[in-house]
Design a protein around this motif. Structure first.
Motif, mmCIF file in Angstrom:
data_model
loop_
_atom_site.group_PDB
_atom_site.id
_atom_site.type_symbol
_atom_site.label_atom_id
_atom_site.label_comp_id
_atom_site.label_asym_id
_atom_site.label_seq_id
_atom_site.Cartn_x
_atom_site.Cartn_y
_atom_site.Cartn_z
ATOM 1 N N LYS A 198 0.813 -1.222 0.000
ATOM 2 C CA LYS A 198 0.000 0.000 0.000
ATOM 3 C C LYS A 198 0.849 1.276 0.000
ATOM 4 O O LYS A 198 0.295 2.376 0.055
ATOM 5 N N ILE A 199 2.162 1.133 -0.021
ATOM 6 C CA ILE A 199 3.026 2.316 -0.182
ATOM 7 C C ILE A 199 3.296 2.484 -1.678
ATOM 8 O O ILE A 199 3.958 1.655 -2.297
ATOM 9 N N ARG A 200 2.770 3.566 -2.235
ATOM 10 C CA ARG A 200 2.968 3.803 -3.675
ATOM 11 C C ARG A 200 2.929 5.307 -3.928
ATOM 12 O O ARG A 200 1.912 5.954 -3.694
ATOM 13 N N THR A 201 4.028 5.856 -4.376
ATOM 14 C CA THR A 201 4.139 7.285 -4.647
ATOM 15 C C THR A 201 3.855 7.564 -6.111
ATOM 16 O O THR A 201 4.369 6.881 -6.996
ATOM 17 N N ILE A 202 3.037 8.588 -6.366
ATOM 18 C CA ILE A 202 2.685 8.992 -7.730
ATOM 19 C C ILE A 202 3.137 10.435 -7.923
ATOM 20 O O ILE A 202 2.785 11.319 -7.128
ATOM 21 N N THR A 203 3.916 10.685 -8.956
ATOM 22 C CA THR A 203 4.345 12.046 -9.286
ATOM 23 C C THR A 203 3.632 12.481 -10.550
ATOM 24 O O THR A 203 3.697 11.801 -11.584
ATOM 25 N N MET A 228 2.022 12.585 -4.820
ATOM 26 C CA MET A 228 0.853 12.039 -4.125
ATOM 27 C C MET A 228 1.140 10.612 -3.680
ATOM 28 O O MET A 228 1.822 9.865 -4.371
ATOM 29 N N GLU A 229 0.595 10.252 -2.514
ATOM 30 C CA GLU A 229 0.757 8.903 -1.967
ATOM 31 C C GLU A 229 -0.567 8.155 -2.075
ATOM 32 O O GLU A 229 -1.584 8.606 -1.543
ATOM 33 N N ALA A 230 -0.545 7.006 -2.756
ATOM 34 C CA ALA A 230 -1.780 6.230 -2.892
ATOM 35 C C ALA A 230 -2.202 5.622 -1.560
ATOM 36 O O ALA A 230 -3.383 5.420 -1.302
ATOM 37 N N GLY A 231 -1.239 5.297 -0.708
ATOM 38 C CA GLY A 231 -1.537 4.726 0.605
ATOM 39 C C GLY A 231 -1.222 5.713 1.704
ATOM 40 O O GLY A 231 -1.616 6.875 1.643
ATOM 41 N N ALA A 232 -0.500 5.240 2.723
ATOM 42 C CA ALA A 232 -0.113 6.121 3.831
ATOM 43 C C ALA A 232 0.727 7.279 3.308
ATOM 44 O O ALA A 232 1.463 7.141 2.326
#
Length: 465
Positions: free
Chosen positions: A45-50, A56-60
């Motif tokens: 659930k840790i996934r960073t979107i640029t 933006m963080e999809a999870g925490a």
């Protein structure tokens, strides 16, 4: 040579793998390590979107800095120069059409001083008087297996719990406070009540544990939380990492375990750690004696919607980092983080980036979960307009659906986890359960659990070497 397999490449699985590799080197043990992940990328659930100027963080969106093991791991991974801390500011509760400031001298909405209680605009004078009974009453019935909601209401009063504590604490633990145990949420509150005779007095005397001198309690990284995932993967260079490999079953053969993969053969290991959601683990193990306790564990769901605007974030209320919505509000979200305010690195031009949360405990959730992305965006925009008056069109949108993936620690959770471990010790003694499904929500708790799991496995391996 012993082989250790870790199933699940989220933060718990990766941390376990990292410490297994580190400790095998320290003890000069000949151990083969394998991690199996069903998805294309690691991190769970840790996934960073640029996207454009936004991160933006999809999870925490952060890690609690004070959690044991977090900063030591950051140091070991040489990520000190990448660290960023949260900006401090006021949090609000949105109720009756207004934003009400949560007094800063609180933890999860619980006052840490009489002054903080008196400062609240969310509680009536009668409610404040009821809360002061905490200073006089004694605990004679509550244990760490008791309901956290019943405990807090008994000593701080119904109004304070409903109006200020429940919106905050229910949001953190994704559940009804009256169905969550002390042990799985804030067990130290019981200790404070017993030792100091008062929750408020106990918090006041231990304030520095929670507040710190800078009040910067959360960390992330300049390029997002995926930084720690990428670095852990890089550091685990001596392990075999199998991606896009789904584990279908486990069979015990003598004192070894065979893991069978979907279309990718199998491997045999001496130890297996399952750092997967409990329902996934249950399907892999398919063990009749475990099912009763697996079935007791619960997950909840979450919708997360990021909106990025081409307007300066100074348009938000001064000194704010976000708000929580009280029960029964006309606003449909549960909470909203003013991300560009709380995390300066997430908006390169300091334009407004907000994140709204819609949880499965929300009365609107069953309607919302089936909406298309553009319809969900419309709901989020209406909520932003109602609460903080922003009417601009977004330039960045990120919608994430976490369906049945958020652990929910209800009454009976700890007993079921203990029972699962006891049964495994008898039936499959070298199989371990790890991760947020069992031992604590939040990245920090997962890191610590991963380290402790590795230590337990290595201790056994050393004794048998």
């Amino acid at each position: 040579m012993k082989k250790i397999a870790v199933v699940g490449g989220g933060i718990t699985g990766l941390t376990t793998l990292y410490y297994l590799q580190k400790m095998s080197r320290e003890h000069n043990l000949d151990i083969e390590l394998v991690l199996i992940e069903r998805d294309q990328q690691l991190g769970g659930k840790i996934r960073t979107i640029t996207e454009g100027d936004f991160i933006m963080e999809a999870g925490a969106d952060s890690i609690v800095a004070r959690n044991e093991g977090v900063l030591p791991l950051v140091d070991e991974l040489n990520l000190q120069d990448e660290l960023v801390y949260n900006e401090t500011g006021t949090s609000y509760i949105y109720t009756n059409g207004e934003l009400h400031r949560i007094p800063p001298d609180t933890i999860f909405g619980i006052p840490m001083s009489i002054e903080a209680l008196n400062e609240s605009t969310l509680i009536s004078e009668a409610g404040k008087k009821a809360a002061l009974q905490d200073l006089e009453t004694r605990n004679t019935q509550f244990t760490k297996e008791s309901s956290i909601g019943e405990f807090l209401e008994a000593f701080l009063g119904k109004e304070l719990v409903e109006n200020q504590i429940a919106p905050v604490l229910s949001g953190v633990y994704s559940g009804n406070l009256y169905k969550l145990t002390m042990a799985s949420t804030l067990p130290y509150l019981l200790d404070y009540k017993n030792d100091y005779g008062s929750i408020i007095k106990g918090l006041a005397d231990n304030k520095q544990k929670f507040k710190g001198s800078s009040n910067k309690k959360f960390i992330s990284f300049r390029h997002g939380l995926s930084t720690i995932i990428d670095r852990l993967e890089k550091e685990c260079c001596n392990a075999t990492i199998l991606k896009e490999t789904e584990t279908k079953s486990l069979q015990m053969t003598g004192d070894k375990y065979e893991l069978n993969f979907n279309g990718h053969g199998s491997i045999t290991a001496d130890y297996v750690i399952f750092a997967t959601p409990h329902d996934v683990t249950q399907q892999i193990l398919k063990h009749e004696k475990l099912n009763k306790n697996f079935n007791v564990l619960r997950n909840s769901s979450l919708l997360s919607i990021y909106l990025g605007f081409n307007v300066p974030d100074e348009m938000l209320p001064a000194d704010g980092t976000g708000f929580i919505v009280s029960k029964g509000s006309e606003v449909r979200c549960d909470a909203c983080t003013w991300t560009s305010r709380k995390w300066k690195h997430t908006s390169r031009k300091h334009n407004l980036l907000v994140r709204l949360f819609y949880k499965s405990t929300n009365t609107h959730y069953n309607q919302l979960k089936n909406l298309r992305e553009e319809e969900l965006t419309g709901v989020a925009l209406e909520d932003i307009k109602r609460t903080v008056g922003i009417v601009a069109d977004p330039i960045s949108i990120e919608v994430t659906k976490w369906n049945n993936l958020m652990p929910n620690y209800h009454l009976g959770h700890n007993q079921s986890v203990n029972a699962l471990n006891d049964i495994l010790l008898t039936e499959m003694p070298q199989v371990k359960l790890a991760g947020a499904s069992y031992f604590g929500v939040g990245i920090g708790a997962c890191i610590q659990n991963g380290k402790e799991t590795a230590e337990s496995i290595m201790k056994d391996a050393i004794n048998k070497a």
